[in-house]
Design an enzyme around this catalytic site. Structure first.
Site, PDB file in Angstrom:
ATOM      1  CB  CYS A   1      -0.910  -0.053   1.237  1.00 50.50           C
ATOM      2  SG  CYS A   1      -1.746   1.480   1.629  1.00 50.50           S
TER       3      CYS A   1
ATOM      4  CB  CYS B   1       0.354   1.674   4.093  1.00 52.82           C
ATOM      5  SG  CYS B   1      -1.364   1.167   4.007  1.00 52.82           S
TER       6      CYS B   1
END
Length: 124
Positions: free
Chosen positions: A30, A33
């Site tokens: 991600c 993230c």
């Protein structure tokens, strides 16, 4: 204090065993993230009185499902074992700092007295 990785085995222990816990649900694939991780880590260094925990949603799929994670990153804040914040999306540094200050000043005891007993956060 640095961030700590937590698993399903330790999740409830960490949440209930500390006054304030921020949990970052993330995954290595991600991009947002990975972009949020340095902000989260820097904030952990600035707030040694707060536990900064990370849950790898790939490794902890059952925990992510129990937490009803629909999108990552998702940030949750707990105070005295109660969920007080739950939001998907990476926060910029200033917004994370403001959140931490709000959680620190939030009177969870007064809020819990106003809530009916069945309004408690569920155990994950």
């Amino acid at each position: 204090m640095s961030t700590q990785d937590i698993t399903a085995d330790k999740f409830n222990e960490v949440i209930t065993g500390n006054d304030i816990v921020l949990v970052d649900f993330w995954a290595s694939w991600c991009g947002p993230c990975r972009a949020f991780a340095p902000t989260f880590a820097k904030s952990a260094e600035q707030h040694p009185d707060v536990v900064f925990a990370k849950v790898d949603t790939e490794a902890e799929q059952e925990l992510a499902a129990a937490a009803e994670i629909r999108s990552i990153p998702t940030l949750m804040a707990f105070k005295k074992g109660k969920l007080v914040f739950n939001q998907a999306g990476a926060l910029p540094p200033q917004a994370l700092e403001e959140l931490i200050q709000q959680v620190k000043s939030f009177d969870i005891d007064a809020a819990m007295q106003e809530q009916p007993a069945d309004g408690d956060a569920k155990d994950l």
